[in-house]
Design an enzyme around this catalytic site. Structure first.
Site, PDB file in Angstrom:
ATOM      1  N   ILE A   7      28.571  39.821  36.679  1.00  0.00           N
ATOM      2  CA  ILE A   7      27.770  38.655  36.315  1.00  0.00           C
ATOM      3  C   ILE A   7      28.431  37.418  36.899  1.00  0.00           C
ATOM      4  O   ILE A   7      29.643  37.240  36.789  1.00  0.00           O
ATOM      5  CB  ILE A   7      27.584  38.552  34.784  1.00  0.00           C
ATOM      6  CG1 ILE A   7      26.903  37.237  34.411  1.00  0.00           C
ATOM      7  CG2 ILE A   7      28.885  38.702  34.026  1.00  0.00           C
ATOM      8  CD1 ILE A   7      26.413  37.204  32.972  1.00  0.00           C
ATOM      9  N   SER A   8      27.625  36.596  37.571  1.00  0.00           N
ATOM     10  CA  SER A   8      28.099  35.310  38.096  1.00  0.00           C
ATOM     11  C   SER A   8      29.323  35.492  39.002  1.00  0.00           C
ATOM     12  O   SER A   8      29.251  36.207  39.989  1.00  0.00           O
ATOM     13  CB  SER A   8      28.404  34.389  36.915  1.00  0.00           C
ATOM     14  OG  SER A   8      28.550  33.081  37.357  1.00  0.00           O
ATOM     15  N   TRP A   9      30.472  34.902  38.642  1.00  0.00           N
ATOM     16  CA  TRP A   9      31.705  35.044  39.435  1.00  0.00           C
ATOM     17  C   TRP A   9      32.022  36.529  39.639  1.00  0.00           C
ATOM     18  O   TRP A   9      32.398  36.968  40.717  1.00  0.00           O
ATOM     19  CB  TRP A   9      32.850  34.358  38.682  1.00  0.00           C
ATOM     20  CG  TRP A   9      34.167  34.300  39.382  1.00  0.00           C
ATOM     21  CD1 TRP A   9      34.591  33.329  40.229  1.00  0.00           C
ATOM     22  CD2 TRP A   9      35.243  35.234  39.268  1.00  0.00           C
ATOM     23  NE1 TRP A   9      35.872  33.601  40.660  1.00  0.00           N
ATOM     24  CE2 TRP A   9      36.293  34.765  40.085  1.00  0.00           C
ATOM     25  CE3 TRP A   9      35.420  36.433  38.572  1.00  0.00           C
ATOM     26  CZ2 TRP A   9      37.501  35.431  40.214  1.00  0.00           C
ATOM     27  CZ3 TRP A   9      36.625  37.111  38.694  1.00  0.00           C
ATOM     28  CH2 TRP A   9      37.655  36.609  39.514  1.00  0.00           C
ATOM     29  N   GLY A  41      29.968  38.812  39.840  1.00  0.00           N
ATOM     30  CA  GLY A  41      29.031  39.390  40.803  1.00  0.00           C
ATOM     31  C   GLY A  41      29.601  39.327  42.214  1.00  0.00           C
ATOM     32  O   GLY A  41      29.403  40.235  43.021  1.00  0.00           O
ATOM     33  N   THR A  48      23.974  36.020  39.999  1.00  0.00           N
ATOM     34  CA  THR A  48      25.061  35.802  40.960  1.00  0.00           C
ATOM     35  C   THR A  48      24.526  35.405  42.321  1.00  0.00           C
ATOM     36  O   THR A  48      23.326  35.517  42.581  1.00  0.00           O
ATOM     37  CB  THR A  48      25.943  37.059  41.044  1.00  0.00           C
ATOM     38  OG1 THR A  48      27.163  36.716  41.672  1.00  0.00           O
ATOM     39  CG2 THR A  48      25.271  38.166  41.838  1.00  0.00           C
TER      40      THR A  48
END
Lengths: 578, 276
Positions: free
Chosen positions: B107-109, B111, B133
């Site tokens: 998730i996000s970073w 990702g 992401t």
């Protein structure tokens, strides 16, 4: 309890240096001093200051003595060069045990020069006209410099290092260099002292079976699984230090005080403090005492016992004592069966070096610094402590890790030692104030949860144990607790230092402890009349507790209750927070 | 009982790991580990943040979470790292835990880290799930006001602040219930040091997966919120376009949809992971 527990751990390191051992007694670093120093960082103590200037002036004022010392050194150097000097390292000095240090003529002379130079500096310091504070400060600096410039610290000059280079075709230095860079990159900037890879929490350390039966924002309460068919009615709840993790009392199996107590048929509950972070800066005595009371409620709920023995270790012992006095203050002392304090200093008077190391201004600054950050960093404490014992805790590992390129040893106490925690700014400030003004000695000087604290009001029996070689909580200060409480106190003096006093399993032929039925006001008088017993104090406290823990009853099968079901297996989840 | 927590030491660095063991649908009997799902968290977040999602993942799937060094319950690493180094470090950690193959969700970073793992460990990494992401430094960025709030870990340290900025930062459901951010980010979380957060930021500097995306051949599920102020939705479209075996699923929520919409996304991810 703190990273400091290493004080009592002389046998632990891989190859300790010997010579500083005797002077350590004068270098005791009591907890409160460490708490102040840690917030301010070690560097300050190395910088030359008025003490250094005073030394220089003092030497210049008595040129005769100074010249005599230097001339003696010159003479000795001449004898060393000619090979007629008798100077040799102490046999206990592990730095120079390699035969090359005595057989190789160059190395032999190098060691002799080092020893002669060091001796001269120490003599010059002894001659100087200084105050106690100045002297201690300079001693600290001189010892650090001398420990640092030892020829055994130099790559390739150290014969072991030279051999390792040949054996590994230079790889030992490459490995060592890599470790050096890693260690210097972040705090604590000291050589790594333990190889942590062999230890698994819940597996080979903190492995006694049990379950978390209460989780609050501040703590997890662990109930240990009974290992006997019958258990004592009255449970024991232990409040561990607020620095480092609780499992100093639950290290490897067979070395665990918790395991030992469970096998004695005791119902054991242990608090595992949350490792606080910047968000918890305001947590102070009120927060922690409230948390202990929450845990006490849970213990009563689970065991059905109306009474509990409250135990505390080091800073946890201070919190336990305050909690006991709080209960006495609100008229609920009937909830306690007894109080048990291990390596706990409540009376800080004459704690040796406190006055030398800490002044009021320093304490204020320390509090401000931790307030700004929100917490006192456990790594800073570890760093301070290491520099107070440079021979054992820095240069020893310098040689092992960097010169020889070896991994540090794997040892459960060192593993625990490296597992530092933060201390909230609020609690840090409260502890520093308590120590600076020795507040707990005056009834009502501390108010917790709105109740003035008076230790004299605590009239239950107390058991107080200390270690004779403890540099963090000097035993004489621990002894003073016998004069503070209103009930009957049994004081027991164990051999060994701070942590070794706790980790004291039966079977060590060298272990012994002293007892004395009288508690005179003076600790020295107590010691003179004390009787020595072979074995560990663990068995002594077991008998003492059994006499105060009620009848036997069938052990509960399940942990917790319907209201407080097990939440996680021991050692819980908070213990995993770095 | 909660999930199992442990520390493992990899290359001298301790990491806090949580494992939720897989159980058979019929009973509570543990099964031989199949392919576990490894979760890579967002920047600054400790593994507790993902608990609501883990609770919604099919019990037959083993779920592994960890705290990136310097974050949550893992100690600060000695030196800064980059995504490639961290991906390699994680593969060593998964060796240590006894997993040969694995699926990764990021998730996000996290990702970004997930894309790096998929690229670097193509034999071991079976499937990947990319949530909220982007493609690193070459992507459609958030608005400057949002980015400015992302460069400090303050939202993890100050509950009131977290509530105050939740709507603007995370979008979706948190626009209506900013108080939820306090609960999600704080009630169970562990906070690492500022330096740990800084290292995470540094790991992404100059990194981009854009040129490598066509080379990531694993089956991929992309989840993206239609109201995500941190990673604008268009980034998901770009990734889906460039990856040869990717499916895009858009959901109606913000950056933290994986946890605020866990009851919907948990089963969805489970189906993707368990599919033949």
């Amino acid at each position: 309890m703190t990273s400091t527990k290493l004080a009592g751990l002389n046998q632990a390191g891989p190859n300790q240096t010997g010579p500083n051992r005797t002077s350590m007694a004068s270098q005791a670093a009591p907890l409160d001093a460490l708490l102040v120093e840690a917030a301010r960082g070690p560097l300050r103590r190395f910088l030359p200051d008025s003490a250094t200037a005073k030394w220089a002036v003092s030497m210049a004022r008595q040129p005769g003595a100074t010249v005599r010392r230097l001339r003696a050194l010159g003479g000795e150097a001449g004898r060393i060069a000619l090979g007629s000097s008798e100077l040799a390292p102490d046999r206990r000095d592990r730095r120079f045990t390699d035969v090359a240090w005595s057989q190789n003529p160059l190395l032999k002379r190098l060691v002799q020069l080092y020893l002669a130079g060091g001796k001269t500096v120490e003599e010059l310091l002894a001659d100087a006209d200084l105050t106690l504070t100045q002297r201690r400060r300079l001693q600290f600096q001189v010892e650090n410099v001398l420990a640092a410039i030892a020829p055994s610290n130099i790559p390739l000059v150290n014969p072991e290092s030279a051999k390792a280079v040949i054996d590994t075709a230079g790889l030992s230095l490459v490995r060592g260099g890599r470790q050096l860079v890693r260690d210097l990159a972040s705090s604590p900037r000291i050589p790594e002292m333990v190889d942590t890879s062999g230890f698994k929490l819940g597996d080979n350390v903190a492995a006694t079976p049990g379950a978390v039966v209460l989780r609050t924002e501040v703590l997890e309460l662990i109930q240990y699984q009974p290992q006997t068919d019958e258990v004592r009615e009255v449970p024991l709840m232990i409040v561990p230090p607020t620095i480092n993790k609780f499992y100093a009392i639950d290290l490897s199996p067979e070395r665990s005080l918790v395991e030992f107590s469970v096998r004695q048929g005791r119902q054991i509950f242990v608090i595992s403090w949350r490792n606080p972070d910047a968000r918890h800066a305001d947590w102070d005595f009120d927060t922690y005492v409230r948390a202990i009371l929450d845990a006490l409620d849970a213990v009563e709920e689970i065991t059905g016992s109306k009474q509990t023995v409250l135990g505390g270790i080091c800073s946890g012992g201070i919190l336990a004592s305050i909690t006991a006095a709080y209960l006495a203050g609100i008229g609920r002392q009937d909830r306690l069966a007894a109080l048990c304090l291990a390596v706990t200093v409540i009376d800080n008077a004459n704690a040796g070096t406190v006055s030398a190391l800490v002044d009021r201004r320093g304490a204020e600054l320390a509090k401000r610094l931790s307030r700004r950050k929100g917490y006192l960093d456990g790594n800073a404490l570890a760093e301070i402590f290491a520099w107070l014992r440079p021979g054992d805790l820095i240069w020893n590992y310098w040689v092992n890790n960097y010169l020889l390129g070896k991994r540090p040893p794997a040892f459960d106490i060192l593993f625990w030692n490296a597992d530092t925690t933060r201390m909230t700014a609020g609690l840090h400030a409260d502890f520093v104030d308590l120590a600076m003004e020795n507040k707990l000695l005056r009834a009502g000087a501390v108010t917790v949860l709105g109740v003035p604290i008076d230790l004299k009001a605590v009239t239950v029996d107390a058991y107080v144990v200390a270690g004779i070689a403890d540099h963090i909580t000097p035993w004489e200060n621990c002894y003073q607790s016998t004069q503070l409480f209103g009930g009957k106190t049994r004081f027991v003096l164990s051999t060994s230092g701070h942590i070794a006093a706790l980790v004291n399993p039966p079977g060590n032929p060298k272990a012994s402890f002293r007892t004395n039925d009288e508690n005179p006001a003076d600790a020295k008088a107590w010691l003179r009349e004390a009787e020595t017993h072979q074995g560990t104090w663990w068995t002594d406290v077991a008998a003492w507790l059994s006499a105060r823990s009620g009848d036997l009853r069938p052990a509960p099968r399940e942990l917790g209750t319907a209201v407080l079901p097990p939440l996680a297996e021991a050692p819980g989840t908070y213990v995993f927070d770095k | 009982m909660s999930d199992e927590l442990l520390w493992i030491t990899v290359m001298g660095q301790q990491v806090r790991v949580s494992i939720r063991r897989a159980v058979r649908a019929s009973g509570d009997e543990p099964v031989a580990p199949t392919v576990p799902l490894v979760l890579c968290n967002g920047i600054g977040a400790s593994l507790e943040l993902l608990q609501p999602f883990v609770d919604e993942v099919d019990p037959a799937i083993e779920v592994v979470r960890f705290d990136v060094p310097g974050v949550g319950g893992s100690p600060l690493p000695k030196l800064p790292y980059n995504f490639a180094g961290l991906a390699w470090f994680l593969s060593r950690a998964l060796d240590e835990l006894g997993y040969d193959r694995f699926d990764v969700l990021g998730i996000s970073w996290g990702g970004g880290l997930t894309q790096q793992i998929a690229f670097q460990h193509r034999r071991r990494c079976r499937r990947l799930v990319l949530v909220s992401t982007g493609t690193g430094s070459l992507m459609v960025p958030a608005r400057p006001g949002v980015l400015a709030k992302m460069v400090t870990p303050r939202r993890y340290r100050d509950k009131e602040y977290a509530k105050q900025i939740a709507a603007e930062l995370y979008g979706g459901r948190l626009r209506d219930e900013p108080g939820l951010a306090g609960a999600l980010l704080h009630d169970q979380s562990r906070v690492g040091s500022r330096r740990g957060y800084l290292y995470q930021l540094l790991a992404g500097v100059g990194w981009s997966s854009l040129p490598a995306l066509p080379l990531i051949r694993q089956r991929t599920l992309i989840l993206a919120g239609t109201d995500d102020p941190i990673i604008p939705f268009v980034n998901a479209r770009i990734i889906a376009r460039l990856m040869p075996h990717a499916t895009l699923h858009a959901y109606d929520d913000g950056h933290l949809g994986l946890v605020t919409l866990a009851d919907e996304l948990g089963p969805l991810v489970s189906r993707f992971v368990l599919a033949e």
